[in-house]
Write an enzyme that holds these catalytic residues in place. Structure first.
Site, mmCIF file in Angstrom:
data_model
loop_
_atom_site.group_PDB
_atom_site.id
_atom_site.type_symbol
_atom_site.label_atom_id
_atom_site.label_comp_id
_atom_site.label_asym_id
_atom_site.label_seq_id
_atom_site.Cartn_x
_atom_site.Cartn_y
_atom_site.Cartn_z
ATOM 1 N N ASP A 43 -30.150 -2.959 10.594
ATOM 2 C CA ASP A 43 -30.494 -4.246 11.217
ATOM 3 C C ASP A 43 -29.408 -4.647 12.223
ATOM 4 O OD1 ASP A 43 -28.514 -4.925 9.411
ATOM 5 O OD2 ASP A 43 -29.569 -6.661 8.583
ATOM 6 N N GLU A 114 -29.433 -5.620 1.204
ATOM 7 C CA GLU A 114 -28.085 -6.138 0.972
ATOM 8 C C GLU A 114 -28.026 -7.020 -0.268
ATOM 9 O OE1 GLU A 114 -26.489 -8.164 4.400
ATOM 10 O OE2 GLU A 114 -26.834 -6.444 5.724
ATOM 11 N N GLU A 179 -19.193 -2.053 2.037
ATOM 12 C CA GLU A 179 -18.696 -2.460 3.357
ATOM 13 C C GLU A 179 -17.576 -3.491 3.222
ATOM 14 O OE1 GLU A 179 -21.691 -3.648 6.186
ATOM 15 O OE2 GLU A 179 -20.195 -4.321 7.654
HETATM 16 O O1 KIV Z 1 -27.091 -2.327 9.856
HETATM 17 C C1 KIV Z 1 -26.133 -1.560 9.737
HETATM 18 O O2 KIV Z 1 -25.647 -0.960 10.710
HETATM 19 C C2 KIV Z 1 -25.571 -1.385 8.420
HETATM 20 C C3 KIV Z 1 -24.412 -0.442 8.277
HETATM 21 C C4 KIV Z 1 -23.187 -1.045 8.802
HETATM 22 C C5 KIV Z 1 -24.238 0.022 6.886
HETATM 23 O O3 KIV Z 1 -26.022 -1.972 7.491
#
Ligand code: KIV
Length: 262
Positions: A43, A114, A179
């Site tokens: 996203d 998430e 993260e």
């Molecule tokens: O959307 C994204 O790029 C992510 C990565 C940073 C894991 O969720």
């Protein structure tokens, strides 16, 4: 073709692997041909392609549009569609329906969501859709976190994150993005859970590492976070190329004879 079972085997064998984001057909082709085993249609397309400040505005329809382009370009990689903000948080039915759209309409093999949404992860997995978890600095919660800050620095928060990782594992996720957390917390999670962890700003101990493609090749304007390593300066290179083109047009040296039809 890479499957979620390959990732599980690689964890058992101690084999590390790379994941990268892609949002379009040519990038997916490049990553796939380069042997990147996992491609995330993140996203983060919101920031990197659509020009938003956060990932919050990106919609399901926009995510599916980009996911379709990626699945046309990649033939070998495991393809993961990132569930956008508010496409899953409101409840199980909507979460399953939207997760299913990534597979049914866009050729993805799995989805990512998430936060410690145990019941939602379990429901999506029960529907036959592999789920990648994502803990630590979760950008969809930017306002709840008070900004993009490293998470789980305090002991209590680190313990909570470890417990959430174990609970998500029980919910059936096949891998877990970590993260923006201290390296030692990521190491503890990686040693504790049996699913592969994939780090970004989480130090060297995770089973896999992910970067945003636009960061890796230096396409994005402005300052990069500390955890990013840029392996190319595409922004500089592309700027040089477009300026050279404009200079030649203005000077009347392009098109020349070799680039013209007789
Ligand atoms: O959307 C994204 O790029 C992510 C990565 C940073 C894991 O969720």
């Amino acid at each position: 073709m890479t499957t979620i079972h390959d990732l599980a085997a690689w964890k058992r064998e101690g084999r590390r692997f790379a994941m990268l984001t892609a949002y379009d057909f040519p990038t997916a082709q490049i990553l796939d041909r380069a042997g990147i085993p996992v491609i995330l249609v993140g996203d983060s397309v919101a920031n990197n392609v659509l020009g938003y400040d956060t990932t919050l505005p990106v919609t399901m329809e926009e995510m599916l549009h980009h996911a379709r382009a990626v699945s046309r370009g990649a033939k070998e990689a495991l393809l993961v569609g990132d569930m956008p903000f508010m496409s899953y948080q409101a409840g199980r039915d909507e979460a399953i329906r939207n997760a299913g759209r990534f597979l049914k309409e866009a050729g993805m093999h799995a989805v990512k969501l998430e936060g410690p949404h145990l019941d939602l992860a379990e429901a999506i997995v029960a529907a036959g859709i592999p789920v990648m978890g994502h803990l630590g600095l979760t950008p969809q919660s930017v306002h709840a976190m008070g900004g993009y800050r490293v998470q789980a620095r305090e002991d209590e928060a680190a313990q909570r994150l470890l417990a959430e990782a174990q609970a998500l594992e029980k919910s059936g996720i096949f891998s877990l993005v970590l993260e923006g957390i201290p390296s030692d917390v990521a190491r503890r999670v990686t040693e504790t859970v049996t699913v592969p962890t994939i780090g970004i700003g989480a130090g060297p101990s995770c089973d896999g590492q992910v970067l945003v493609f636009h960061d890796l090749v230096g396409l994005r304007e402005g300052r990069y976070p500390k955890f990013v390593k840029t392996y190319a300066d595409l922004r500089g290179e592309v700027t040089r190329a477009v300026r050279a083109f404009a200079d030649e047009v203005e000077a009347g040296t392009f098109p020349d004879e070799p680039h013209s039809y007789s």
